[in-house]
Write a protein that holds these residues in place. Sequence first.
Motif, short mmCIF file in Angstrom:
data_model
loop_
_atom_site.label_atom_id
_atom_site.label_comp_id
_atom_site.label_asym_id
_atom_site.label_seq_id
_atom_site.Cartn_x
_atom_site.Cartn_y
_atom_site.Cartn_z
N CYS A 174 45.54 43.28 39.20
CA CYS A 174 45.41 42.08 38.86
C CYS A 174 44.02 41.71 38.34
N ALA A 175 43.23 41.83 39.00
CA ALA A 175 42.00 41.39 39.17
C ALA A 175 41.25 42.63 38.31
N ILE A 176 41.44 43.73 37.87
CA ILE A 176 40.16 44.35 37.12
C ILE A 176 40.70 43.86 35.88
N ALA A 177 38.77 43.38 35.36
CA ALA A 177 38.70 42.88 34.58
C ALA A 177 38.94 43.81 33.42
N GLY A 178 39.03 43.53 31.67
CA GLY A 178 39.08 43.77 30.43
C GLY A 178 40.29 44.74 30.60
N GLN A 179 41.62 44.38 31.00
CA GLN A 179 42.60 45.11 31.03
C GLN A 179 43.18 45.54 29.52
N SER A 180 43.79 46.69 29.86
CA SER A 180 44.04 47.59 27.70
C SER A 180 45.90 46.83 28.30
N THR A 181 46.30 46.51 27.17
CA THR A 181 47.51 45.35 28.03
C THR A 181 48.69 46.27 26.62
N PRO A 182 49.91 46.60 26.52
CA PRO A 182 50.50 46.86 25.52
C PRO A 182 51.06 45.32 24.99
#
Length: 76
Positions: A50-58
């Motif tokens: 949850c804390a990973i910055a810059g996630q690419s989400t659908p």
Amino acid sequence: MSVTRKLLFVLNDPPYGTERSFNALRLAQSVSNRDDVEVWVFLLGDAAGCAIAGQSTPDGYYRLDRMLLAVTRKGG
């Protein structure tokens, strides 16, 4: 005399696939807006994602890293 309540949220589910982490962060974000509440969020196991910055989400998914950042900006 003001009493400060302390709330600890322990997240263990992955950031996406279930809504448990989302719901916990939504509640943590909401109560962190109050002056009489101190919020702590503990990310355990898969929830550390949850804390990973810059996630690419659908499309249609919330960015949990941003929600977590909003909690920390309020002192969480």
